[in-house]
Design a protein around this motif. Structure first.
Motif, short mmCIF file in Angstrom:
data_model
loop_
_atom_site.label_atom_id
_atom_site.label_comp_id
_atom_site.label_asym_id
_atom_site.label_seq_id
_atom_site.Cartn_x
_atom_site.Cartn_y
_atom_site.Cartn_z
N VAL A 1 37.31 -35.82 -2.41
CA VAL A 1 37.51 -37.26 -2.25
C VAL A 1 36.42 -37.89 -1.40
O VAL A 1 35.90 -38.96 -1.72
N ILE A 2 36.05 -37.21 -0.33
CA ILE A 2 35.02 -37.75 0.56
C ILE A 2 33.71 -37.94 -0.20
O ILE A 2 33.02 -38.96 -0.04
N MET A 3 33.35 -36.99 -1.05
CA MET A 3 32.10 -37.10 -1.79
C MET A 3 32.13 -38.28 -2.77
O MET A 3 31.13 -38.97 -2.95
N LEU A 4 33.28 -38.53 -3.39
CA LEU A 4 33.38 -39.67 -4.29
C LEU A 4 33.38 -40.98 -3.50
O LEU A 4 32.81 -41.98 -3.94
N SER A 5 34.02 -41.00 -2.35
CA SER A 5 34.02 -42.20 -1.53
C SER A 5 32.63 -42.53 -1.00
O SER A 5 32.28 -43.69 -0.82
N ALA A 6 31.84 -41.49 -0.76
CA ALA A 6 30.48 -41.68 -0.25
C ALA A 6 29.45 -41.76 -1.37
O ALA A 6 28.25 -41.84 -1.09
N GLN B 1 32.88 -52.89 -0.35
CA GLN B 1 33.83 -53.17 -1.43
C GLN B 1 34.11 -51.91 -2.23
O GLN B 1 35.27 -51.61 -2.55
N TYR B 2 33.07 -51.15 -2.53
CA TYR B 2 33.26 -49.92 -3.30
C TYR B 2 34.14 -48.93 -2.53
O TYR B 2 35.04 -48.32 -3.09
N ARG B 3 33.90 -48.80 -1.23
CA ARG B 3 34.71 -47.89 -0.43
C ARG B 3 36.18 -48.29 -0.44
O ARG B 3 37.07 -47.44 -0.58
N TRP B 4 36.44 -49.58 -0.30
CA TRP B 4 37.84 -50.02 -0.23
C TRP B 4 38.50 -50.01 -1.60
O TRP B 4 39.73 -49.84 -1.69
N PHE B 5 37.73 -50.16 -2.67
CA PHE B 5 38.29 -49.92 -4.00
C PHE B 5 38.82 -48.49 -4.08
O PHE B 5 39.91 -48.23 -4.61
N GLN B 6 38.04 -47.55 -3.55
CA GLN B 6 38.44 -46.14 -3.57
C GLN B 6 39.69 -45.91 -2.72
O GLN B 6 40.59 -45.15 -3.09
N VAL B 7 39.77 -46.59 -1.58
CA VAL B 7 40.95 -46.45 -0.71
C VAL B 7 42.21 -46.90 -1.44
O VAL B 7 43.25 -46.21 -1.42
N LEU B 8 42.15 -48.06 -2.09
CA LEU B 8 43.34 -48.60 -2.76
C LEU B 8 43.73 -47.75 -3.97
O LEU B 8 44.92 -47.56 -4.24
N TYR B 9 42.74 -47.25 -4.68
CA TYR B 9 43.04 -46.33 -5.78
C TYR B 9 43.78 -45.11 -5.26
O TYR B 9 44.80 -44.68 -5.81
N GLN B 10 43.28 -44.53 -4.19
CA GLN B 10 43.90 -43.33 -3.63
C GLN B 10 45.28 -43.63 -3.04
O GLN B 10 46.16 -42.76 -3.04
N LEU B 11 45.50 -44.85 -2.56
CA LEU B 11 46.83 -45.24 -2.10
C LEU B 11 47.83 -45.18 -3.25
O LEU B 11 48.94 -44.65 -3.10
N GLY B 12 47.43 -45.72 -4.40
CA GLY B 12 48.30 -45.65 -5.58
C GLY B 12 48.59 -44.22 -6.00
O GLY B 12 49.72 -43.87 -6.33
N VAL B 13 47.55 -43.37 -5.96
CA VAL B 13 47.72 -41.96 -6.31
C VAL B 13 48.70 -41.29 -5.36
O VAL B 13 49.59 -40.54 -5.78
#
Length: 431
Positions: free
Chosen positions: A48-53, A312-324
């Motif tokens: 996950v960290i690698m995709l977020s970064a 914005q990209y980082r927080w898109f990833q955060v919200l996606y992972q929240l749903g997961v």
């Protein structure tokens, strides 16, 4: 001792020959549930960290001035000076990071079902820990893109091997470990993406943020060797631990002769066709969601708001992972028997997000936030319901093989999504 007493003693099953989930020890059950949650968290964290970064990693590190190396976005980001296009694109799609983060996983999952049952679980877990540590260190200290991608490959090896190992291991424990494992993997996505976004937004450099993450492999060591209660059926000595004096193996309520403790290649090949009803929907869901995440998300950029493009990209990833995380933790509350509902809805989301990226018609970022959370709910729901059904419905003889093999479906979907994302990214950025 009388003959009757001797016969009664012979009929008593040695507790060490019974899987731990068959005992009534609540402490043991709680430890196993907690351990699988933590293992899910730790296993998916580096991935996950690698995709977020990813948006940061793709920057040309050779162009970063030395005095800017500790600035939050300077370590990875490329300073663009060659004009502006409608999508504000990086020269390379984040799909490149996705491929580096998933292709090794796919290779492992394709090969593992055929011979990994001859390797002890302790060895497999040890490899996962070493590669996870290597991934964080390499990406943190690298100033060359190729070396950074090598670090991402190590994260992929750790996550892919770990998922196959732990999902296969669930066959030896009660079915509720499926729920806690899935919840842990969902938590990894949310906590990992939130931690990376939060640390970098707070001013910590990406390098130091990655070094902080080294606590995760340490937690995996504690979870596996310190919290998880080892099941007597785990592959430590296949010829002895499974068996009692009559050479009978005990796995839950199923008995089989010890010489058949390994499925043959022919048996495995014949059984795969029965797994297609689980693998098909999972493959389609993961293709759609990762095409969105790594092919479209970086192209959706709202100018003039409080968040930069990278943020914005980082927080898109955060919200996606929240749903997961929410959906992967929900199987004990809501269950779906009809798995095809997930790919149908996820492909509708894919079409919607493509139009958002292409036509740029969305008036506010908050609508995109809501869509991304829903996308995560669908992806997490597909994952946990698939493995929960396998754990319940598949013959115990094939359970370990079925659980491990089905993990190929999500990695295959992600790999194809990354491959498709690259040309789509280039085509859209050329407009």
């Amino acid at each position: 001792m009388s003959e009757v007493e001797e016969e009664q003693m012979d009929n008593v099953i040695d507790p060490q020959s019974v899987p731990v989930d068959l005992t009534q020890n609540k402490t043991v059950k709680i430890r196993n549930l907690v351990a699988f949650w933590l293992l899910g968290l730790c296993n998916n964290y580096a991935y996950v960290i690698m995709l977020s970064a990813a948006h940061d990693i793709l920057g040309s590190k050779e162009t970063v001035p030395e005095n800017d190396i500790d600035k939050p976005d300077a370590m990875f980001n490329l300073t663009h000076s060659t004009g502006i296009n409608r999508f504000d694109c990086n020269p390379v799609s984040t799909g490149a990071v996705l491929l580096a983060d998933v292709l090794p996983t796919l290779f492992i999952k394709l090969s593992a079902p055929w011979f990994f049952d001859y390797i002890q679980y302790n060895i497999l877990v040890g490899i996962c820990i070493v590669t996870a540590v290597s991934s964080f260190l390499i990406v943190a200290f690298s100033h060359v893109l190729a070396l950074s991608l090598l670090g991402v490959v190590f994260a992929s090896v750790s996550s892919g091997l770990g998922e196959f190992t732990y999902v296969s291991l669930m066959a030896f424990y009660e079915k509720n470990v499926v729920s806690t494992w899935s919840s842990g993997t969902g938590a990894a996505g949310f906590i990992g993406s939130l931690a990376y976004a939060g640390l970098t937004e707070a001013g910590l450099s990406p390098r130091n943020s990655l070094l902080v993450m080294l606590v995760v492999p340490l937690s995996m060591i504690i979870s596996y060797w310190g919290i998880l209660v080892s099941s007597p059926t785990m592959r430590q000595s296949q010829d002895t631990i499974h068996c009692n004096e009559d050479r009978q193996c005990l796995i839950e309520d199923d008995t089989k002769d010890c010489k058949d403790s390994h499925l043959t290649v022919k048996e495995k090949g014949r059984f795969i066709k029965h797994l297609l009803k689980y693998m098909g929907p999972l493959f389609l869901v993961y293709f759609a969601e990762y095409f969105i995440n790594q092919g479209l998300m970086e192209l959706i950029y709202f100018k003039g708001i409080w968040l930069s493009h990278s943020a914005q990209y980082r927080w898109f990833q955060v919200l996606y992972q929240l749903g997961v995380f929410i959906s992967r933790s929900s199987v004990n509350i809501v269950k779906f028997k009809w798995l095809w509902i997930f790919p149908i809805l996820q492909w509708c989301v894919l079409i919607l997000m493509f139009t958002v990226a292409y036509f740029a018609f969305m008036p506010t970022i908050f609508i995109v936030f809501a869509i991304i959370i829903f996308e995560g709910l669908l992806g997490g729901g597909a994952y946990v319901n698939t493995f929960y059904q396998i754990r319940q419905d598949v013959d115990p003889k094939y359970n370990e093989f079925a659980l491990g093999t089905t993990t190929v479906a999500d990695s295959a979907g992600v790999s194809l999504a990354g491959a498709v994302a690259l040309p789509v990214h280039n085509a859209l950025c050329a407009l």
